[in-house]
Design a protein around this motif. Structure first.
Motif, PDB file in Angstrom:
ATOM      1  N   GLY A  76      -5.019   1.830  -6.465  1.00  0.00           N
ATOM      2  CA  GLY A  76      -3.585   1.694  -6.255  1.00  0.00           C
ATOM      3  C   GLY A  76      -2.949   3.015  -5.882  1.00  0.00           C
ATOM      4  N   GLY A  77      -3.399   4.090  -6.506  1.00  0.00           N
ATOM      5  CA  GLY A  77      -2.883   5.408  -6.166  1.00  0.00           C
ATOM      6  C   GLY A  77      -3.252   5.829  -4.747  1.00  0.00           C
ATOM      7  N   PHE A  78      -4.495   5.557  -4.345  1.00  0.00           N
ATOM      8  CA  PHE A  78      -4.920   5.893  -2.980  1.00  0.00           C
ATOM      9  C   PHE A  78      -4.155   5.089  -1.944  1.00  0.00           C
ATOM     10  CE2 PHE A  78      -9.029   7.411  -4.945  1.00  0.00           C
ATOM     11  CZ  PHE A  78      -8.822   8.744  -4.608  1.00  0.00           C
ATOM     12  N   LEU A  79      -3.902   3.808  -2.228  1.00  0.00           N
ATOM     13  CA  LEU A  79      -3.117   2.996  -1.303  1.00  0.00           C
ATOM     14  C   LEU A  79      -1.694   3.541  -1.187  1.00  0.00           C
ATOM     15  CD1 LEU A  79      -4.192  -0.679  -2.143  1.00  0.00           C
ATOM     16  CD2 LEU A  79      -4.744   0.644  -0.095  1.00  0.00           C
ATOM     17  N   ALA A  80      -1.142   3.997  -2.307  1.00  0.00           N
ATOM     18  CA  ALA A  80       0.204   4.570  -2.280  1.00  0.00           C
ATOM     19  C   ALA A  80       0.246   5.843  -1.443  1.00  0.00           C
ATOM     20  CB  ALA A  80       0.675   4.861  -3.710  1.00  0.00           C
ATOM     21  N   ILE A  81      -0.768   6.688  -1.584  1.00  0.00           N
ATOM     22  CA  ILE A  81      -0.823   7.920  -0.792  1.00  0.00           C
ATOM     23  C   ILE A  81      -0.974   7.581   0.694  1.00  0.00           C
ATOM     24  CG2 ILE A  81      -2.182   9.998  -0.327  1.00  0.00           C
ATOM     25  CD1 ILE A  81      -2.856  10.047  -3.332  1.00  0.00           C
ATOM     26  N   GLY A  82      -1.827   6.599   0.994  1.00  0.00           N
ATOM     27  CA  GLY A  82      -1.994   6.183   2.379  1.00  0.00           C
ATOM     28  C   GLY A  82      -0.714   5.622   2.971  1.00  0.00           C
ATOM     29  N   LEU A  83       0.010   4.830   2.176  1.00  0.00           N
ATOM     30  CA  LEU A  83       1.278   4.271   2.651  1.00  0.00           C
ATOM     31  C   LEU A  83       2.300   5.376   2.880  1.00  0.00           C
ATOM     32  CD1 LEU A  83       3.121   1.900   3.296  1.00  0.00           C
ATOM     33  CD2 LEU A  83       3.612   1.698   0.859  1.00  0.00           C
ATOM     34  N   ALA A  84       2.365   6.344   1.985  1.00  0.00           N
ATOM     35  CA  ALA A  84       3.310   7.454   2.150  1.00  0.00           C
ATOM     36  C   ALA A  84       3.003   8.243   3.417  1.00  0.00           C
ATOM     37  CB  ALA A  84       3.253   8.367   0.930  1.00  0.00           C
ATOM     38  N   ARG A  95       5.011  -3.688   3.384  1.00  0.00           N
ATOM     39  CA  ARG A  95       4.102  -4.734   2.938  1.00  0.00           C
ATOM     40  C   ARG A  95       2.945  -4.897   3.917  1.00  0.00           C
ATOM     41  NH1 ARG A  95       7.318  -8.742   3.336  1.00  0.00           N
ATOM     42  NH2 ARG A  95       8.173  -8.696   1.225  1.00  0.00           N
ATOM     43  N   SER A  96       3.262  -4.912   5.202  1.00  0.00           N
ATOM     44  CA  SER A  96       2.213  -5.058   6.220  1.00  0.00           C
ATOM     45  C   SER A  96       1.288  -3.842   6.240  1.00  0.00           C
ATOM     46  CB  SER A  96       2.848  -5.261   7.595  1.00  0.00           C
ATOM     47  OG  SER A  96       3.642  -6.433   7.624  1.00  0.00           O
ATOM     48  N   ALA A  97       1.859  -2.660   6.040  1.00  0.00           N
ATOM     49  CA  ALA A  97       1.035  -1.448   6.003  1.00  0.00           C
ATOM     50  C   ALA A  97       0.066  -1.473   4.835  1.00  0.00           C
ATOM     51  CB  ALA A  97       1.934  -0.216   5.932  1.00  0.00           C
ATOM     52  N   VAL A  98       0.531  -1.938   3.667  1.00  0.00           N
ATOM     53  CA  VAL A  98      -0.344  -2.026   2.493  1.00  0.00           C
ATOM     54  C   VAL A  98      -1.448  -3.036   2.732  1.00  0.00           C
ATOM     55  CG1 VAL A  98      -0.463  -2.702   0.067  1.00  0.00           C
ATOM     56  CG2 VAL A  98       1.409  -1.258   0.863  1.00  0.00           C
ATOM     57  N   TRP A  99      -1.108  -4.185   3.283  1.00  0.00           N
ATOM     58  CA  TRP A  99      -2.132  -5.195   3.588  1.00  0.00           C
ATOM     59  C   TRP A  99      -3.175  -4.633   4.541  1.00  0.00           C
ATOM     60  CZ3 TRP A  99       1.570  -9.939   4.691  1.00  0.00           C
ATOM     61  CH2 TRP A  99       2.124 -10.356   3.473  1.00  0.00           C
ATOM     62  N   THR A 100      -2.720  -3.899   5.546  1.00  0.00           N
ATOM     63  CA  THR A 100      -3.653  -3.313   6.511  1.00  0.00           C
ATOM     64  C   THR A 100      -4.571  -2.299   5.841  1.00  0.00           C
ATOM     65  OG1 THR A 100      -2.056  -3.607   8.299  1.00  0.00           O
ATOM     66  CG2 THR A 100      -3.840  -2.041   8.671  1.00  0.00           C
ATOM     67  N   LEU A 103      -7.053  -4.167   3.553  1.00  0.00           N
ATOM     68  CA  LEU A 103      -8.091  -4.850   4.333  1.00  0.00           C
ATOM     69  C   LEU A 103      -9.087  -3.848   4.900  1.00  0.00           C
ATOM     70  CD1 LEU A 103      -9.231  -7.391   5.629  1.00  0.00           C
ATOM     71  CD2 LEU A 103      -7.638  -7.060   7.534  1.00  0.00           C
ATOM     72  N   ALA A 104      -8.571  -2.751   5.447  1.00  0.00           N
ATOM     73  CA  ALA A 104      -9.464  -1.729   6.000  1.00  0.00           C
ATOM     74  C   ALA A 104     -10.336  -1.113   4.912  1.00  0.00           C
ATOM     75  CB  ALA A 104      -8.644  -0.644   6.696  1.00  0.00           C
ATOM     76  N   GLY A 105      -9.751  -0.870   3.740  1.00  0.00           N
ATOM     77  CA  GLY A 105     -10.521  -0.316   2.643  1.00  0.00           C
ATOM     78  C   GLY A 105     -11.595  -1.263   2.165  1.00  0.00           C
ATOM     79  N   TYR A 106     -11.247  -2.537   2.031  1.00  0.00           N
ATOM     80  CA  TYR A 106     -12.237  -3.524   1.574  1.00  0.00           C
ATOM     81  C   TYR A 106     -13.391  -3.643   2.564  1.00  0.00           C
ATOM     82  CZ  TYR A 106     -14.446  -7.985   0.629  1.00  0.00           C
ATOM     83  OH  TYR A 106     -15.377  -8.959   0.393  1.00  0.00           O
ATOM     84  N   VAL A 107     -13.070  -3.745   3.854  1.00  0.00           N
ATOM     85  CA  VAL A 107     -14.107  -3.928   4.866  1.00  0.00           C
ATOM     86  C   VAL A 107     -15.031  -2.714   4.934  1.00  0.00           C
ATOM     87  CG1 VAL A 107     -14.535  -4.175   7.345  1.00  0.00           C
ATOM     88  CG2 VAL A 107     -12.783  -5.565   6.244  1.00  0.00           C
ATOM     89  N   SER A 108     -14.438  -1.512   4.961  1.00  0.00           N
ATOM     90  CA  SER A 108     -15.244  -0.308   5.157  1.00  0.00           C
ATOM     91  C   SER A 108     -15.940   0.168   3.888  1.00  0.00           C
ATOM     92  CB  SER A 108     -14.372   0.820   5.720  1.00  0.00           C
ATOM     93  OG  SER A 108     -13.326   1.145   4.820  1.00  0.00           O
ATOM     94  N   LEU A 109     -15.283   0.030   2.735  1.00  0.00           N
ATOM     95  CA  LEU A 109     -15.840   0.579   1.494  1.00  0.00           C
ATOM     96  C   LEU A 109     -16.617  -0.439   0.671  1.00  0.00           C
ATOM     97  CD1 LEU A 109     -12.782   2.730   0.350  1.00  0.00           C
ATOM     98  CD2 LEU A 109     -14.750   3.427   1.715  1.00  0.00           C
ATOM     99  N   LEU A 219      -4.429  -6.127  -5.075  1.00  0.00           N
ATOM    100  CA  LEU A 219      -3.667  -4.898  -4.816  1.00  0.00           C
ATOM    101  C   LEU A 219      -2.838  -5.019  -3.534  1.00  0.00           C
ATOM    102  CD1 LEU A 219      -6.081  -1.994  -5.796  1.00  0.00           C
ATOM    103  CD2 LEU A 219      -3.749  -2.318  -6.595  1.00  0.00           C
ATOM    104  N   GLY A 220      -3.425  -5.633  -2.507  1.00  0.00           N
ATOM    105  CA  GLY A 220      -2.676  -5.808  -1.269  1.00  0.00           C
ATOM    106  C   GLY A 220      -1.430  -6.643  -1.476  1.00  0.00           C
ATOM    107  N   LEU A 221      -1.567  -7.736  -2.236  1.00  0.00           N
ATOM    108  CA  LEU A 221      -0.422  -8.612  -2.472  1.00  0.00           C
ATOM    109  C   LEU A 221       0.597  -7.978  -3.421  1.00  0.00           C
ATOM    110  CD1 LEU A 221      -2.278 -12.036  -2.844  1.00  0.00           C
ATOM    111  CD2 LEU A 221      -0.845 -11.313  -0.941  1.00  0.00           C
ATOM    112  N   LEU A 222       0.132  -7.498  -4.566  1.00  0.00           N
ATOM    113  CA  LEU A 222       1.050  -7.005  -5.590  1.00  0.00           C
ATOM    114  C   LEU A 222       1.693  -5.686  -5.186  1.00  0.00           C
ATOM    115  CD1 LEU A 222       2.166  -7.707  -8.362  1.00  0.00           C
ATOM    116  CD2 LEU A 222       0.276  -6.441  -9.386  1.00  0.00           C
ATOM    117  N   PHE A 223       0.882  -4.729  -4.763  1.00  0.00           N
ATOM    118  CA  PHE A 223       1.455  -3.446  -4.370  1.00  0.00           C
ATOM    119  C   PHE A 223       2.233  -3.568  -3.061  1.00  0.00           C
ATOM    120  CE2 PHE A 223       0.795   0.821  -2.254  1.00  0.00           C
ATOM    121  CZ  PHE A 223       1.856   1.412  -2.910  1.00  0.00           C
ATOM    122  N   GLY A 224       1.831  -4.486  -2.191  1.00  0.00           N
ATOM    123  CA  GLY A 224       2.593  -4.705  -0.964  1.00  0.00           C
ATOM    124  C   GLY A 224       4.020  -5.116  -1.266  1.00  0.00           C
TER     125      GLY A 224
END
Length: 248
Positions: A76-84, A95-100, A103-109, A219-224
């Motif tokens: 959640g912290g990494f997603l927040a830093i990425g969104l910032a 919301r769309s940025a968090v979902w993206t 999704l990118a994190g799940y696919v790649s990691l 995380l995508g839904l809630l943090f988005g």
């Protein structure tokens, strides 16, 4: 704004960790118990067996919830830093940025590394090769993340010369190509015992995959949604500051 996003991301991670723990405790842990029973010589109840410095009871309760809480909070912290970092650079809603990002994190990691090196329960794999197998898995994660970063860069560069849909398609095609080449170049590992039940192995891997989907999707839904609220609140505060405080 970064502080509020970071707090929202970490709190979202804690909430998601509770759902992930419930799923893992009810569905994933029984498959691990069955695998341990096989490893130790047959199907039997190991609820009272305690081996090593940490008992199985602690591992599947306190240890599991603590590990998931730390994992989900960090994500959640990494997603927040990425969104910032992306805020103001892309013309999309938070919301769309968090979902993206999720999704990118799940696919790649998660998805690509597990397609090459699927998760295995206790009793599967040679104990003497666990170090090399772990090293290969982390190399796969790092290389897959680099492939995703390169694909994002390609999509960003091509977006200047074509429509967004076209640049996104090019980025996806670039990642698929790079990921397939990466999986083909990495050495294969096949150490599953011939006598290990295939249905138990598939069940364990299905639960491991679903657990990661719960974490990243949750995380995508809630943090988005939380990020959307934070952004709207900040915009409202900026409007009030720019027009001055209303008279009483």
């Amino acid at each position: 704004m970064i502080q509020r996003l970071l707090l929202a991301g970490m709190l979202s991670g804690l909430v998601v960790a509770l759902f992930a723990f419930a799923y893992a405790r009810v569905y994933a842990e029984p498959t691990i118990e069955r695998a341990i029973a096989l490893e130790q010589g047959g199907y039997r109840d190991h609820a009272g067996v305690e081996e090593g410095p940490v008992s199985r009871s602690t591992q599947r309760n306190t240890g599991l919830v603590t590990g998931l809480a730390a994992y989900c909070t960090a994500l959640g912290g990494f997603l927040a830093i990425g969104l910032a970092f992306l805020h103001g650079r892309l013309s999309v809603r938070p919301r769309s940025a968090v979902w993206t990002l999720a999704l990118a994190g799940y696919v790649s990691l998660v998805l690509v590394p597990q397609l090459k090196y699927p998760a295995s329960p206790p009793g599967v794999g040679n104990a003497e090769t666990i170090g090399s197998r772990t090293e290969l898995y982390f190399i796969m994660i790092l290389a897959s993340a680099i492939c995703m970063a390169v694909s994002f860069w390609i999509s960003y560069r091509t977006a200047r010369r074509m429509r967004p849909a076209g640049s996104i398609a090019i980025g996806i095609a670039a990642f698929v190509t790079l990921a397939l080449a990466l999986m083909a170049s990495m050495p294969a590992i096949s150490e599953s015992p011939h006598d290990f039940p295939r249905d138990l192995l598939l069940e364990f891997r299905a639960h491991a995959a679903l657990l990661q989907l719960i974490v990243w999707g949750g995380l995508g839904l809630l943090f988005g949604q939380a990020a959307e609220y934070v952004a709207q609140r900040d915009r409202g505060m900026e409007r009030v500051a720019s027009h001055g405080m209303p008279n009483a």
